[in-house]
Design a protein around this motif. Structure first.
Motif, short mmCIF file in Angstrom:
data_model
loop_
_atom_site.label_atom_id
_atom_site.label_comp_id
_atom_site.label_asym_id
_atom_site.label_seq_id
_atom_site.Cartn_x
_atom_site.Cartn_y
_atom_site.Cartn_z
N SER A 170 0.93 -1.28 -0.07
CA SER A 170 0.06 0.05 -0.04
C SER A 170 0.75 1.24 0.02
N GLU A 171 0.32 2.12 -0.57
CA GLU A 171 1.13 3.66 -0.70
C GLU A 171 0.22 4.72 -0.20
N PHE A 172 0.87 5.59 0.43
CA PHE A 172 -0.13 6.82 1.02
C PHE A 172 0.54 7.93 0.75
N LEU A 173 0.12 9.17 0.75
CA LEU A 173 0.33 10.56 0.51
C LEU A 173 0.26 11.28 2.01
N PRO A 174 1.15 11.29 2.41
CA PRO A 174 1.18 11.99 3.98
C PRO A 174 0.97 13.46 3.66
N ALA A 175 1.26 14.31 2.75
CA ALA A 175 1.06 15.65 2.38
C ALA A 175 -0.51 15.95 2.09
N GLU A 176 -1.12 14.85 1.71
CA GLU A 176 -2.36 15.07 1.36
C GLU A 176 -3.48 14.27 2.44
N GLY A 177 -3.12 14.61 3.73
CA GLY A 177 -4.01 13.85 4.88
C GLY A 177 -3.89 12.32 4.94
N GLY A 178 -2.55 11.83 4.60
CA GLY A 178 -2.34 10.41 4.71
C GLY A 178 -3.38 9.64 3.54
N ARG A 179 -3.95 10.30 2.61
CA ARG A 179 -4.42 9.57 1.63
C ARG A 179 -4.22 8.30 0.97
N VAL A 180 -4.80 7.45 0.56
CA VAL A 180 -4.33 5.99 0.00
C VAL A 180 -3.81 6.25 -1.37
N ALA A 181 -2.78 6.10 -1.92
CA ALA A 181 -2.30 6.35 -3.18
C ALA A 181 -2.64 4.94 -4.17
N GLY A 216 -3.61 0.78 -3.30
CA GLY A 216 -4.06 -0.40 -2.23
C GLY A 216 -3.15 -1.55 -2.11
N PRO A 217 -3.81 -2.38 -1.16
CA PRO A 217 -4.89 -2.86 -0.96
C PRO A 217 -5.55 -2.01 0.13
N ALA A 218 -4.64 -1.22 0.96
CA ALA A 218 -5.27 -0.30 2.15
C ALA A 218 -6.51 0.50 1.33
N ARG A 219 -7.54 0.77 2.22
CA ARG A 219 -8.67 1.49 1.75
C ARG A 219 -8.79 2.71 2.72
N LYS A 220 -8.25 2.75 3.96
CA LYS A 220 -8.33 3.90 4.96
C LYS A 220 -7.22 4.61 5.07
N ARG A 221 -7.23 5.95 5.01
CA ARG A 221 -6.14 6.73 5.11
C ARG A 221 -5.20 6.55 6.39
N LEU A 222 -3.85 7.00 6.04
CA LEU A 222 -3.30 7.15 7.59
C LEU A 222 -3.70 8.35 8.37
N PRO A 223 -3.91 8.17 9.68
CA PRO A 223 -4.36 9.19 10.65
C PRO A 223 -3.08 10.09 10.66
N VAL A 224 -3.40 11.51 10.55
CA VAL A 224 -2.62 12.52 10.71
C VAL A 224 -2.32 13.03 12.26
#
Length: 190
Positions: A143-154, A156-164
């Motif tokens: 899974s990949e995430f965009l921390p600068a965009e509020g932890g948004r999933v870029a 998957g398989p993750a569907r939930k953003r990372l908490p900020v």
């Protein structure tokens, strides 16, 4: 010994004993939890979580734009490290401030973003950072995430953003926790 009406003579029936035992266990579990088991709290300061400089304060000077991912630990005002829960893992990255959407800037300090270090897919630890794509990655299931965009999933398989974790500037350019995680740390549904 049964009393009239099917009740036990001393008021203890099986249900009462079970309910009492559950209540005692729950209360005991709460009593054993200390400040080290809590998630980061407003007013905590951030220190480096690993390496030769572990325990030293995280400063803006120590986080260059384009630098590596940094693991941090929150420390309460009494000096207790909040590392008793794996969900208190904090990842810091620094990007150019103009790469952070305006709606996310209030949670950052000079381009430094703090997110949970636990993947929302199945709870693996986030360990990868690609500054060029500005993506954090989990090597368990990619899974990949965009921390600068509020932890948004870029990806998957993750569907939930990372908490900020909202940040504030402390004395001497140190980083402080400005509030609780936005979103629940750990794996879970979308």
């Amino acid at each position: 010994m049964m009393a009239q009406g099917g009740q036990r003579a001393h008021g203890l029936d099986r249900r009462s004993v079970v309910v009492g035992a559950v209540a005692c266990c729950a209360a005991a579990g709460t009593a054993w939890a200390g400040p080290e088991d809590m998630l980061p709290q407003k007013g905590d300061r951030l220190v480096l979580g690993d390496g030769a400089k572990a325990g030293q304060p995280v400063t803006l000077d120590g986080l260059p734009v384009g630098g590596e991912l940094v693991e941090a630990v929150a420390v309460d005002p009494q000096g207790v490290k909040r590392e008793g829960s794996r969900f208190s893992k904090i990842i810091l990255v620094r990007v150019a401030p103009d790469q952070i959407p305006e709606d996310q800037r209030a949670h950052t300090v000079d381009g430094v973003v703090a997110v949970s270090g636990v993947c929302t897919h199945q709870g693996c630890t986030i360990t990868g950072w690609n500054h060029d794509s500005r993506r954090l990655s989990c090597f368990c299931h990619h899974s990949e995430f965009l921390p600068a965009e509020g932890g948004r999933v870029a990806k998957g398989p993750a569907r939930k953003r990372l908490p900020v974790l909202p940040l504030a500037r402390g004395e001497g350019g140190t980083l402080m926790v400005a509030g609780a995680f936005i979103g629940k740390p750990g794996p879970g549904p979308a």
